[in-house]
Design a protein around this motif. Sequence first.
Motif, PDB file in Angstrom:
ATOM      1  N   GLY A   1       0.937  -1.238   0.116  1.00  0.00           N
ATOM      2  CA  GLY A   1      -0.015   0.141  -0.122  1.00  0.00           C
ATOM      3  C   GLY A   1       0.881   1.050   0.019  1.00  0.00           C
ATOM      4  N   GLU A   2       0.614   2.409  -0.474  1.00  0.00           N
ATOM      5  CA  GLU A   2       1.100   3.541  -0.565  1.00  0.00           C
ATOM      6  C   GLU A   2       1.644   4.370   0.922  1.00  0.00           C
ATOM      7  N   GLU A   3       0.549   4.389   1.809  1.00  0.00           N
ATOM      8  CA  GLU A   3       0.600   5.095   2.890  1.00  0.00           C
ATOM      9  C   GLU A   3       1.510   4.505   3.968  1.00  0.00           C
TER      10      GLU A   3
ATOM     11  N   LYS B   1       0.812   1.243   6.127  1.00  0.00           N
ATOM     12  CA  LYS B   1       0.386   0.016   5.329  1.00  0.00           C
ATOM     13  C   LYS B   1       1.416  -0.932   5.446  1.00  0.00           C
TER      14      LYS B   1
ATOM     15  N   ASN C   1       6.763   3.825   0.066  1.00  0.00           N
ATOM     16  CA  ASN C   1       6.308   2.612  -0.331  1.00  0.00           C
ATOM     17  C   ASN C   1       6.270   2.510  -1.869  1.00  0.00           C
TER      18      ASN C   1
ATOM     19  N   GLU D   1       4.408  -0.486  -4.378  1.00  0.00           N
ATOM     20  CA  GLU D   1       3.825  -1.753  -4.523  1.00  0.00           C
ATOM     21  C   GLU D   1       4.282  -2.614  -5.617  1.00  0.00           C
TER      22      GLU D   1
ATOM     23  N   SER E   1     -13.443  -0.900  -2.481  1.00  0.00           N
ATOM     24  CA  SER E   1     -12.025  -1.061  -1.938  1.00  0.00           C
ATOM     25  C   SER E   1     -12.220  -2.490  -1.211  1.00  0.00           C
TER      26      SER E   1
ATOM     27  N   ASN F   1       0.310 -10.447  -2.321  1.00  0.00           N
ATOM     28  CA  ASN F   1      -0.312  -9.327  -2.957  1.00  0.00           C
ATOM     29  C   ASN F   1       1.045  -8.597  -3.768  1.00  0.00           C
TER      30      ASN F   1
ATOM     31  N   LYS G   1       0.208  -7.982  -7.586  1.00  0.00           N
ATOM     32  CA  LYS G   1       0.272  -6.667  -8.409  1.00  0.00           C
ATOM     33  C   LYS G   1       1.234  -6.667  -9.588  1.00  0.00           C
TER      34      LYS G   1
END
Lengths: 328, 328
Positions: free
Chosen positions: A176-178, A181, A204, A206, B98, B226, B230
Amino acid sequence: MGTDGAPAPEVEGTLGALGQLDDDVEVILVGDEDAVEAQLELHGDIPRERLGVIDAPDRVRADDPPATVVRRRPDSSIVRGLRLQAAGEVDAFVSAGSTGAVMAASLFILRRLEGVERPAVGTVLPTAGDPVLLLDSGANVDCKPVHLAQFAHLGHIYAQDMLGVERPRVGLLNIGEEPGKGDELAQETHRLLRGDPGLHFVGNVEGREIIEGRCDVLVADGFVGNVLLKFYESVAQFIIGLLQNALEAEGGSAPALDLQEVFRVLDYSEYGGAPLLGVNGVTIICHGGSPPKAIRNAILEAVRSVRAGMVQHLAGDLASASTFRTPA
Amino acid sequence: MGTDGAPAPEVEGTLGALGQLDDDVEVILVGDEDAVEAQLELHGDIPRERLGVIDAPDRVRADDPPATVVRRRPDSSIVRGLRLQAAGEVDAFVSAGSTGAVMAASLFILRRLEGVERPAVGTVLPTAGDPVLLLDSGANVDCKPVHLAQFAHLGHIYAQDMLGVERPRVGLLNIGEEPGKGDELAQETHRLLRGDPGLHFVGNVEGREIIEGRCDVLVADGFVGNVLLKFYESVAQFIIGLLQNALEAEGGSAPALDLQEVFRVLDYSEYGGAPLLGVNGVTIICHGGSPPKAIRNAILEAVRSVRAGMVQHLAGDLASASTFRTPA
């Protein structure tokens, strides 16, 4: 003696490297002397004055536990080659032997740079932008945040010296970006990297962003790093295979497309080997399936590492980075 | 209301699904009624007797913490849709909202099946062989071995009911072949899976083996799952892009190759959505970027899940599997 077809790719790759290197660079082949000499005889015009052969009659087996190699296989090419470096007789070591064995022997014989808890294996991945150095790519699992923060510094110096990036962008592999995460390891590592003035941390990264080339150094635990690396290699082959089948099915109307050229960016052998970063010396680890080109490029990489003074730069960076200070 | 272009892909996908389904299947669109009706008006020949619309005027925002959605967004399509299922008014729920919000709301509203500690999100990955169900693909991080062992059972039933595999081969994502390889989680999970008589465990699966289709169910912690998922999506796009550029550069001599057809096997929308396994109901989660085809396939998948009695099979399997028994 490490490649699947050893020592043929090693010998051919070495001769290729010598052809591209200045006259003051010498290569010493460490391995089964008879086998190496037999290979050399297949090639004409050998620059013997720049090419030595040192016998290493023993061989590391696939089932040798890495930690036992130094003691049990002192006459293997891995142990003899590394001892040459520790003795100052050579400046760098390249091997396509078992990653675990090369790593364990390097740690024991070359020793770690002061402050480094876990040396890491870096791998340069092709992306749509500039290549990215992924580390760790399989040598270290169950890492702690401080280990990943150290990997970031090791990668930072490598990217400067070897990839020519003045201010390397360091990313943390995450889901995740934040900042909040990811798993516990990623969350805490994010905090360490964000607070580190010695790094240009871009946050981060992903899974879907790796290929965009958003960072120059990608930090990860060796478990996910290894899965990613091996998957990348295989999926590229798979997709190219799909395409080749389709082109063949087209028969005569197939285009004059040079697939090898199209996908050259995906060819790992272009990048040479994987550096073991954090030991007091230069160790480059190649794939067991390396073709001569990969061996050649790994040797060129080793020479560039030495000329750049990378190990000295690493030692200097570590001395100033807080993540390497021994806790009081 | 979950796709980037909502509700257009949802409406078009639903109409596509209804066209392929028996007359006894109805779909209820839950969302902003005006927006949904406006979309429906763009399409002729709507089977109104099999298509309902229920208003859900609120919307989950990107910055809503997933755990707060049920309480704070009771009038969102996610919460209203799931409540319809909990009330028995519908049999399944499909959303491109989401993942975190859909998962948290599903757990709260549908509840977990008895014995399941952590429901998992499964994703079907294309391989050179049969497709493989990867779980968990991002919902669960910092998993313990028992969680991964439970994922194996959830995947086992899904593969039987939905992929038509009688005796699903279960693999553990790892960084080496031997049982002792990997991090602590992988080592201990390997032990649990190997000793489980209710599973056909085929051992560790390395990153490079995923694409070979060596297993039907691939178990992993959601962090690495994940990243892998991705990365796979993006790398396929990247490689296809390399090729398209090369073909375009060839200009007029470009072949009549239908790239879309060649790479159809890599098209995720063929596989519909990702099932949330381990809740007492059917929840299918779609990509935010889903095209109508993906929504259509997710609805077809939901119908097949219900018809196969998958949730009942899961409950039965869990009752007999030791990894689901509550510790005494």
